[in-house]
Design a protein around this motif. Sequence first.
Motif, mmCIF file in Angstrom:
data_model
loop_
_atom_site.group_PDB
_atom_site.id
_atom_site.type_symbol
_atom_site.label_atom_id
_atom_site.label_comp_id
_atom_site.label_asym_id
_atom_site.label_seq_id
_atom_site.Cartn_x
_atom_site.Cartn_y
_atom_site.Cartn_z
ATOM 1 N N LEU A 25 0.810 -1.210 0.000
ATOM 2 C CA LEU A 25 0.000 0.000 0.000
ATOM 3 C C LEU A 25 0.846 1.265 0.000
ATOM 4 C CD1 LEU A 25 -0.029 1.370 3.137
ATOM 5 C CD2 LEU A 25 -1.184 -0.806 3.571
ATOM 6 N N ALA A 26 0.206 2.320 -0.410
ATOM 7 C CA ALA A 26 0.723 3.677 -0.254
ATOM 8 C C ALA A 26 -0.200 4.412 0.709
ATOM 9 C CB ALA A 26 0.764 4.394 -1.597
ATOM 10 N N ASP A 27 0.375 4.960 1.771
ATOM 11 C CA ASP A 27 -0.382 5.696 2.794
ATOM 12 C C ASP A 27 -0.054 7.181 2.644
ATOM 13 O OD1 ASP A 27 -1.700 6.673 4.989
ATOM 14 O OD2 ASP A 27 -0.927 5.184 6.380
ATOM 15 N N ILE A 28 -1.066 7.965 2.287
ATOM 16 C CA ILE A 28 -0.875 9.383 1.979
ATOM 17 C C ILE A 28 -1.535 10.228 3.070
ATOM 18 C CG2 ILE A 28 -1.260 11.201 0.278
ATOM 19 C CD1 ILE A 28 -1.661 8.893 -1.782
ATOM 20 N N ASN A 29 -0.754 11.095 3.691
ATOM 21 C CA ASN A 29 -1.312 12.045 4.654
ATOM 22 C C ASN A 29 -1.974 13.191 3.909
ATOM 23 O OD1 ASN A 29 -0.911 11.115 7.272
ATOM 24 N ND2 ASN A 29 1.235 11.772 7.298
ATOM 25 N N LEU A 30 -3.276 13.339 4.070
ATOM 26 C CA LEU A 30 -3.987 14.435 3.420
ATOM 27 C C LEU A 30 -3.835 15.727 4.208
ATOM 28 C CD1 LEU A 30 -7.215 12.546 2.326
ATOM 29 C CD2 LEU A 30 -5.152 13.020 0.980
ATOM 30 N N PHE A 31 -3.950 15.638 5.518
ATOM 31 C CA PHE A 31 -3.634 16.783 6.374
ATOM 32 C C PHE A 31 -3.402 16.275 7.790
ATOM 33 C CE2 PHE A 31 -8.274 16.572 6.124
ATOM 34 C CZ PHE A 31 -8.633 16.506 7.455
ATOM 35 N N MET A 32 -2.604 17.011 8.554
ATOM 36 C CA MET A 32 -2.255 16.587 9.907
ATOM 37 C C MET A 32 -2.035 17.816 10.781
ATOM 38 S SD MET A 32 0.698 13.901 11.127
ATOM 39 C CE MET A 32 1.958 14.781 10.192
ATOM 40 N N GLN A 33 -2.712 17.850 11.929
ATOM 41 C CA GLN A 33 -2.557 18.878 12.931
ATOM 42 C C GLN A 33 -2.321 18.197 14.275
ATOM 43 O OE1 GLN A 33 -2.442 22.073 12.172
ATOM 44 N NE2 GLN A 33 -2.999 21.801 9.997
ATOM 45 N N ASP A 34 -2.070 19.003 15.303
ATOM 46 C CA ASP A 34 -1.824 18.422 16.623
ATOM 47 C C ASP A 34 -3.037 17.657 17.141
ATOM 48 O OD1 ASP A 34 0.697 19.460 16.641
ATOM 49 O OD2 ASP A 34 0.157 21.257 17.806
ATOM 50 N N SER A 35 -4.241 18.087 16.771
ATOM 51 C CA SER A 35 -5.447 17.482 17.330
ATOM 52 C C SER A 35 -6.151 16.508 16.392
ATOM 53 C CB SER A 35 -6.443 18.582 17.730
ATOM 54 O OG SER A 35 -6.833 19.329 16.576
ATOM 55 N N HIS A 36 -5.705 16.430 15.132
ATOM 56 C CA HIS A 36 -6.402 15.543 14.214
ATOM 57 C C HIS A 36 -5.518 15.230 13.007
ATOM 58 C CE1 HIS A 36 -7.385 19.664 12.936
ATOM 59 N NE2 HIS A 36 -7.348 19.175 11.686
ATOM 60 N N ARG A 37 -5.885 14.152 12.322
ATOM 61 C CA ARG A 37 -5.142 13.728 11.138
ATOM 62 C C ARG A 37 -6.090 12.977 10.222
ATOM 63 N NH1 ARG A 37 -1.739 9.228 9.356
ATOM 64 N NH2 ARG A 37 -2.514 7.970 11.097
ATOM 65 N N ALA A 38 -5.866 13.071 8.916
ATOM 66 C CA ALA A 38 -6.650 12.316 7.949
ATOM 67 C C ALA A 38 -5.729 11.865 6.821
ATOM 68 C CB ALA A 38 -7.796 13.159 7.377
ATOM 69 N N GLY A 39 -6.022 10.674 6.291
ATOM 70 C CA GLY A 39 -5.178 10.141 5.238
ATOM 71 C C GLY A 39 -5.938 9.202 4.324
ATOM 72 N N MET A 40 -5.216 8.696 3.330
ATOM 73 C CA MET A 40 -5.796 7.797 2.346
ATOM 74 C C MET A 40 -4.782 6.691 2.049
ATOM 75 S SD MET A 40 -7.171 8.721 -1.502
ATOM 76 C CE MET A 40 -5.604 9.494 -1.940
ATOM 77 N N ARG A 41 -5.263 5.446 1.956
ATOM 78 C CA ARG A 41 -4.414 4.319 1.600
ATOM 79 C C ARG A 41 -4.912 3.700 0.304
ATOM 80 N NH1 ARG A 41 -5.196 2.944 7.437
ATOM 81 N NH2 ARG A 41 -3.369 3.756 8.538
ATOM 82 N N LEU A 42 -3.962 3.310 -0.544
ATOM 83 C CA LEU A 42 -4.269 2.692 -1.831
ATOM 84 C C LEU A 42 -3.485 1.400 -1.972
ATOM 85 C CD1 LEU A 42 -3.837 5.887 -4.043
ATOM 86 C CD2 LEU A 42 -6.015 4.938 -3.268
ATOM 87 N N GLY A 43 -4.116 0.367 -2.553
ATOM 88 C CA GLY A 43 -3.405 -0.876 -2.807
ATOM 89 C C GLY A 43 -4.133 -2.060 -2.209
ATOM 90 N N ARG A 44 -3.354 -3.096 -1.843
ATOM 91 C CA ARG A 44 -3.925 -4.224 -1.104
ATOM 92 C C ARG A 44 -3.845 -3.876 0.372
ATOM 93 N NH1 ARG A 44 -3.373 -10.471 -2.466
ATOM 94 N NH2 ARG A 44 -4.931 -9.660 -3.922
ATOM 95 N N LEU A 45 -5.014 -3.707 1.001
ATOM 96 C CA LEU A 45 -5.114 -3.154 2.336
ATOM 97 C C LEU A 45 -5.574 -4.208 3.323
ATOM 98 C CD1 LEU A 45 -7.173 -0.023 1.241
ATOM 99 C CD2 LEU A 45 -4.684 -0.196 1.340
ATOM 100 N N LYS A 46 -4.962 -4.219 4.503
ATOM 101 C CA LYS A 46 -5.470 -5.040 5.591
ATOM 102 C C LYS A 46 -6.756 -4.406 6.127
ATOM 103 C CE LYS A 46 -2.798 -8.610 6.385
ATOM 104 N NZ LYS A 46 -1.996 -8.649 7.609
#
Length: 395
Positions: free
Chosen positions: A99-120
């Motif tokens: 997989l590729a794990d992409i951080n879309l945005f990250m702050q001290d109080s929150h984070r969001a991301g996206m994963r592509l590929g064969r995922l567990k």
Amino acid sequence: MDRSRALLALLSLLLLSRGAAAELALPSGLQLHGFASQGAVHTSSNRFHGDSPETSLDFTEIGLNASWRLSPRLLLAGQVLSRRAGDMSDGWPKVDFALADINLFMQDSHRAGMRLGRLKNRLGLYNETRDVPFTHPGIFLPQVVYFDKVRNLVLATDGIQLHGELYQPFGTLSATLATGRPVVDENVEAALLRGQIPGAIEPRENSWLASLWFHSPAERIKVGLSGAAIALRQDWNLTRAHPRIDLTYWIASAQYNAERWSLSTEYMGLPFRGRDFQPVRPDLNQTSEGYYAQLTYRLRQPLELMLRYEEGFANRDDRDGRTLERQTQGLIPEHAGSSRILSLGLRWDVSRHWMLRTEYQRHIGSFILSEIENPNLLEHDKHWDLFAVQAAFRF
């Protein structure tokens, strides 16, 4: 290259990778890890991970994984796994996840991301890490929730996942939403069709998966709800319509971790809908369920004791299996529709890299048995015992 040579090649690669990781300076952000385990399983009757009534050594896992942090926003990760589990898996090395794990945005109080590929798939307490022996509470996961006989159907998905975390003083809230193609193999076909209908099963459309978790500080408390909606079809030409199977697999999880002990419990519901199998089999509309309670107690470093009780039913409205036996005119015995299991295990962390385990299980019923390994349901014994030992290594 035959399967034995492929298994040896992966083991050699694991050992070479350990040496390389120890002696060479890896590129910045690159990590290599691996593990290997060998188990022996003996049962009083019924086959479990091989010819266990004669003591089976056909329970081997070898994995090599890598992760590379290319930038603060991008992580690449993958694992190759060789798993031999009796007749259910032949040990041929396969891509477990990539997989590729992409951080879309990250702050001290929150984070969001996206994963592509064969995922567990993030399902329950253990599915994401079920391939690594050191992360198990015992040699075997609770089978009424984490079925080895249909393991690949819920293990991973080829697709995309959105994930996010919210960090607060009282704990962490996390959520995932994913979609992609499920992995279907002959074990899934045997379990869902029980050898009654010829033909292969394939995904009808993308699966959808979601999870919501709360972790208290230091993960003393974990509570979660996770699930997957899976749509399948069968390649069968006796009718114009392709037979359809719809599954909704969901798990409610809770865990409490104290200094010397942990208490875990999970409930699994599995609504099953089968359509257009006429005239061979009537339409099905039933719900399977499973649940367990588990205590792990750290006696003293480095020993850990595990005690677990679990129950599972093919149809929660037919817990004794009598309706199932009557509807199939005795071809499926009543005890094939349920499993009640009491397990006792001991873990010894010999060193940072080595672990030894032993486990005893008392079974009533044969619901959790693989139809690949035990094709004649009439030969299943209702009361049976299992004893297993395992040695595991990691770096």
